[in-house]
Enzyme design. Sequence first.
Site, short mmCIF file in Angstrom:
data_model
loop_
_atom_site.label_atom_id
_atom_site.label_comp_id
_atom_site.label_asym_id
_atom_site.label_seq_id
_atom_site.Cartn_x
_atom_site.Cartn_y
_atom_site.Cartn_z
N LYS A 51 0.84 -1.20 0.00
CA LYS A 51 0.00 0.00 0.00
C LYS A 51 0.86 1.24 0.00
O LYS A 51 0.63 2.18 -0.77
CB LYS A 51 -0.92 0.01 1.23
N GLN A 95 -5.33 -1.42 9.44
CA GLN A 95 -5.12 -2.74 8.85
C GLN A 95 -5.75 -3.83 9.74
O GLN A 95 -5.54 -3.85 10.95
CB GLN A 95 -3.61 -3.00 8.69
N ASP A 118 -11.59 2.51 3.50
CA ASP A 118 -11.97 1.10 3.39
C ASP A 118 -13.47 0.96 3.13
O ASP A 118 -13.93 -0.09 2.69
CB ASP A 118 -11.66 0.37 4.70
N1 GUN Z 1 -6.67 -6.81 5.71
C1 GUN Z 1 -6.77 -7.54 4.57
N2 GUN Z 1 -7.42 -6.84 3.61
C2 GUN Z 1 -7.76 -5.65 4.17
C3 GUN Z 1 -8.43 -4.50 3.67
O1 GUN Z 1 -8.90 -4.43 2.53
N3 GUN Z 1 -8.56 -3.47 4.55
C4 GUN Z 1 -8.09 -3.52 5.82
N4 GUN Z 1 -8.27 -2.46 6.59
N5 GUN Z 1 -7.45 -4.57 6.30
C5 GUN Z 1 -7.29 -5.63 5.48
#
Ligand code: GUN
Length: 287
Positions: A51, A95, A118
């Site tokens: 990311k 996350q 998200d």
């Molecule tokens: N963990 C795995 N995929 C995601 C996601 O799309 N967003 C978040 N916040 N955590 C994750």
Amino acid sequence: MIIDGKQAASDLRIALAEEVSSFKKSKGITPNLTVVLVGDDPASHVYVRNKVKQTIEVGMISNEIRLPASASQAELLSQLTFLNSDNAVHGILVQLPLPSHIDEAVVIGAINPEKDVDGFHAMNSGRLLNGEADALVPCTPQGCIILAKQHLGDDLSGKHAVVIGRSNIVGKPVALLFLQENCTVTVAHSHTKNLADVCLQADILVAAVGRAEFVKAGWVKKGATVIDVGINRLVDESTGKARLVGDVDYAAVSEVCGAITPVPGGVGPMTIACLLRNTLEAAKRYG
Ligand code: GUN
């Protein structure tokens, strides 16, 4: 036909980089995505690294806040209070998964909905449910729609979309997005009877169950478009090596379907690209 998510994600990032550049010039604002990572889950560290890298590549600011696994819920909430009110931060992502002593629902509910890139906050899921244009839409479901349209064209109306899985992160929001596209939508899950028969009706079949190679060739209508959201680690018994597979029995289903997203290289790369898209959107609304 293979639907190339890696290429689609790269195309989207190139388009976003151009938009970010003109937004910076016209508004003097650089979109900022801040990722909060609690603990030391190895998979989460890999996701966050990707990311950060891609955020910087499209010309945005990437912030990373790391808290130890021992951090209390109160500490995390106080970080969020700070980020919520920081005018320089446009997108906040916590996350997941969080350590078990922290309540994920409470944490998600504490994020400013306008910065919830998200799209997990109840305010954004409510907006999506109501079909309101200002919803920040969860990233993986957005990616599924883009990939389905890549093969089928922009008009999905009247198509029967069958979604296997009803999670808040993928199954429910992707079903709502297909409904917005005027599809007939069926949501199947672990209690669904005659799952194979239900799936056989699908023009578009979305698998989001988290079970390796769960969807079999006999469940897929000839010519259907198959979107595989699963990422499962499968250990090859002969070599002992792990490989990534989706929720769909790829080799067999490829023989019957019209198009399919591979794993890896399908939906996965689209998730981060859509996260960057949401961050730019949040910054534009702010600016
Ligand atoms: N963990 C795995 N995929 C995601 C996601 O799309 N967003 C978040 N916040 N955590 C994750």
